[in-house]
Motif scaffolding. Structure first.
Motif, PDB file in Angstrom:
ATOM      1  N   GLU A   1       0.834  -1.201   0.000  1.00 39.99           N
ATOM      2  CA  GLU A   1       0.000   0.000   0.000  1.00 39.99           C
ATOM      3  C   GLU A   1       0.873   1.259   0.000  1.00 39.99           C
ATOM      4  O   GLU A   1       0.583   2.238  -0.688  1.00 39.99           O
ATOM      5  CB  GLU A   1      -0.921  -0.003   1.219  1.00 39.99           C
ATOM      6  N   LEU A   2       1.955   1.231   0.787  1.00 38.93           N
ATOM      7  CA  LEU A   2       2.849   2.382   0.840  1.00 38.93           C
ATOM      8  C   LEU A   2       3.486   2.634  -0.529  1.00 38.93           C
ATOM      9  O   LEU A   2       3.583   3.781  -0.984  1.00 38.93           O
ATOM     10  CB  LEU A   2       3.932   2.152   1.901  1.00 38.93           C
ATOM     11  N   ALA A   4       2.280   1.735  -3.433  1.00 41.96           N
ATOM     12  CA  ALA A   4       1.236   2.205  -4.354  1.00 41.96           C
ATOM     13  C   ALA A   4       0.980   3.694  -4.167  1.00 41.96           C
ATOM     14  O   ALA A   4       0.773   4.437  -5.148  1.00 41.96           O
ATOM     15  CB  ALA A   4      -0.047   1.405  -4.144  1.00 41.96           C
ATOM     16  N   ARG A   5       1.011   4.147  -2.925  1.00 35.99           N
ATOM     17  CA  ARG A   5       0.822   5.581  -2.662  1.00 35.99           C
ATOM     18  C   ARG A   5       1.989   6.385  -3.232  1.00 35.99           C
ATOM     19  O   ARG A   5       1.799   7.481  -3.774  1.00 35.99           O
ATOM     20  CB  ARG A   5       0.675   5.845  -1.157  1.00 35.99           C
ATOM     21  N   ALA A   6       3.186   5.848  -3.105  1.00 36.08           N
ATOM     22  CA  ALA A   6       4.357   6.528  -3.658  1.00 36.08           C
ATOM     23  C   ALA A   6       4.251   6.623  -5.181  1.00 36.08           C
ATOM     24  O   ALA A   6       4.577   7.657  -5.778  1.00 36.08           O
ATOM     25  CB  ALA A   6       5.629   5.778  -3.268  1.00 36.08           C
ATOM     26  N   GLU A   7       3.774   5.550  -5.792  1.00 36.86           N
ATOM     27  CA  GLU A   7       3.587   5.558  -7.243  1.00 36.86           C
ATOM     28  C   GLU A   7       2.590   6.638  -7.666  1.00 36.86           C
ATOM     29  O   GLU A   7       2.829   7.389  -8.624  1.00 36.86           O
ATOM     30  CB  GLU A   7       3.099   4.176  -7.685  1.00 36.86           C
ATOM     31  N   ALA A   8       1.477   6.716  -6.945  1.00 44.32           N
ATOM     32  CA  ALA A   8       0.464   7.730  -7.260  1.00 44.32           C
ATOM     33  C   ALA A   8       1.014   9.141  -7.065  1.00 44.32           C
ATOM     34  O   ALA A   8       0.729  10.056  -7.850  1.00 44.32           O
ATOM     35  CB  ALA A   8      -0.775   7.513  -6.394  1.00 44.32           C
ATOM     36  N   MET A   9       1.820   9.322  -6.031  1.00 42.35           N
ATOM     37  CA  MET A   9       2.417  10.626  -5.764  1.00 42.35           C
ATOM     38  C   MET A   9       3.345  11.029  -6.900  1.00 42.35           C
ATOM     39  O   MET A   9       3.329  12.175  -7.357  1.00 42.35           O
ATOM     40  CB  MET A   9       3.179  10.584  -4.437  1.00 42.35           C
ATOM     41  N   GLU A  11       3.252  10.023 -10.013  1.00 41.51           N
ATOM     42  CA  GLU A  11       2.444  10.295 -11.204  1.00 41.51           C
ATOM     43  C   GLU A  11       1.780  11.667 -11.121  1.00 41.51           C
ATOM     44  O   GLU A  11       1.674  12.380 -12.129  1.00 41.51           O
ATOM     45  CB  GLU A  11       1.383   9.206 -11.385  1.00 41.51           C
ATOM     46  N   ARG A  13       2.473  14.444  -8.743  1.00 40.96           N
ATOM     47  CA  ARG A  13       3.291  15.609  -8.420  1.00 40.96           C
ATOM     48  C   ARG A  13       4.251  15.985  -9.535  1.00 40.96           C
ATOM     49  O   ARG A  13       4.591  17.163  -9.704  1.00 40.96           O
ATOM     50  CB  ARG A  13       4.051  15.358  -7.124  1.00 40.96           C
TER      51      ARG A  13
END
Length: 297
Positions: A1-2, A4-9, A11, A13
């Protein structure tokens, strides 16, 4: 989950900077690989390659291509070779002194791809070249550790035990100097060392190394132990006559492999599970393991 959040960030930012996005996604992918979470590893590297292709940076494009080659070689070996060739062309036009880091990375990826494909002579040549590029550039003292790991594995697979022993001793010295003896990378290195020991007929010593790497992996936590490591351990336990432990470890390797569906990894893990059942005299259970493999594939 961590992750995945980094990946979204990344993409979100850095959407206006494809070069930075690609670079950060390549870095992020290594964390997925480290915990044996292969589907997102491939997905992230595919995205990094797409982004890098939009940039004017040939070195970034080359690294993204080499990393993706490693991720797709299991299912698409021809594409992997094409990506490596593409990267070689790009890097051949660069000043070797300026592009030493990228050359070292791509030669390492070439060595890993070759090793996974059973081309161990090519793996040795590429890993040694990677080490030469690492030695030619400034950087942290621990650089080249991954190349040593890949080199030692290939040497062991070819039965060059003395060379593999010297390579892994050098690698473990680097890990000790960097205080990295209880890390995921160290566990992976010890796993590869167990394979070299098995090829040298030193099953007892290999099992002791396997005990250490599994202890490190459980100590670190953060997800299941790599199915590769567990499957190899199951085989070792079976060779040593510790059949109940072998069966339990093989079952754990199958559970751990749930995140690798679509690759060849589960196939071999089911094969090992069937073999350890048969070696324990449980032929009906071995047949069940083979039937599970048929259903999975």
């Amino acid at each position: 989950e961590l992750l995945a959040r980094a990946e979204a960030m990344i993409e979100g930012r850095f959407a206006d900077n494809p070069a930075l996005q690609a670079h950060m996604l390549v870095l992020l992918s290594s964390r997925y690989y480290e915990i044996s979470d292969y589907p997102p590893w491939r997905k992230v590297l595919t995205r990094a390659y797409e982004l890098a292709s939009r940039t004017s940076d040939p070195r970034l494009r080359a690294v993204a291509a080499c990393e993706l080659a490693m991720a797709v070689t299991d299912e698409e070996p021809e594409q992997a070779q094409a990506l490596l060739a593409q990267a070689n062309v790009a890097l051949a036009a660069q000043d070797p002194a300026a592009a030493a880091a990228e050359l070292a990375r791509c030669r390492l990826d070439e060595a890993i791809v070759a090793s996974w494909g059973g081309q161990f002579e090519r793996a040795i040549a590429a890993a040694e070249e990677s080490l030469r590029y690492e030695a030619s550039r400034p950087g942290p003292s621990g650089r080249g550790a991954e190349s040593l790991n890949t080199l030692g594995l290939a040497q062991g697979q070819l039965g060059r035990f003395e060379a593999a022993n010297a390579t892994f001793e050098r690698l473990f010295s680097v890990c000790a100097a960097e205080r990295r003896t209880r890390t995921r990378f160290a566990a992976t290195a010890r796993h590869n060392w167990t394979l070299a020991l098995v090829n040298a007929g030193q099953v007892k010593r290999a099992l002791a190394e396997s005990d250490t790497l599994v202890a490190i992996s459980r100590e670190l936590g953060g997800g299941p132990i790599s199915p590769y490591k567990l499957s190899s351990r199951a085989s070792l336990l079976s060779y040593a006559g510790r059949h109940e432990e072998a069966i339990a470890t093989a079952a754990e390797s199958i559970r751990s492999a749930s995140g690798t569906l679509g690759s060849q990894v589960p196939f071999w893990i089911y094969c090992v599970a069937a073999r350890v059942q048969a070696q324990a005299g449980r032929f009906d259970d071995a047949d069940l393991a083979l039937a599970e493999m048929d259903r999975a594939f």
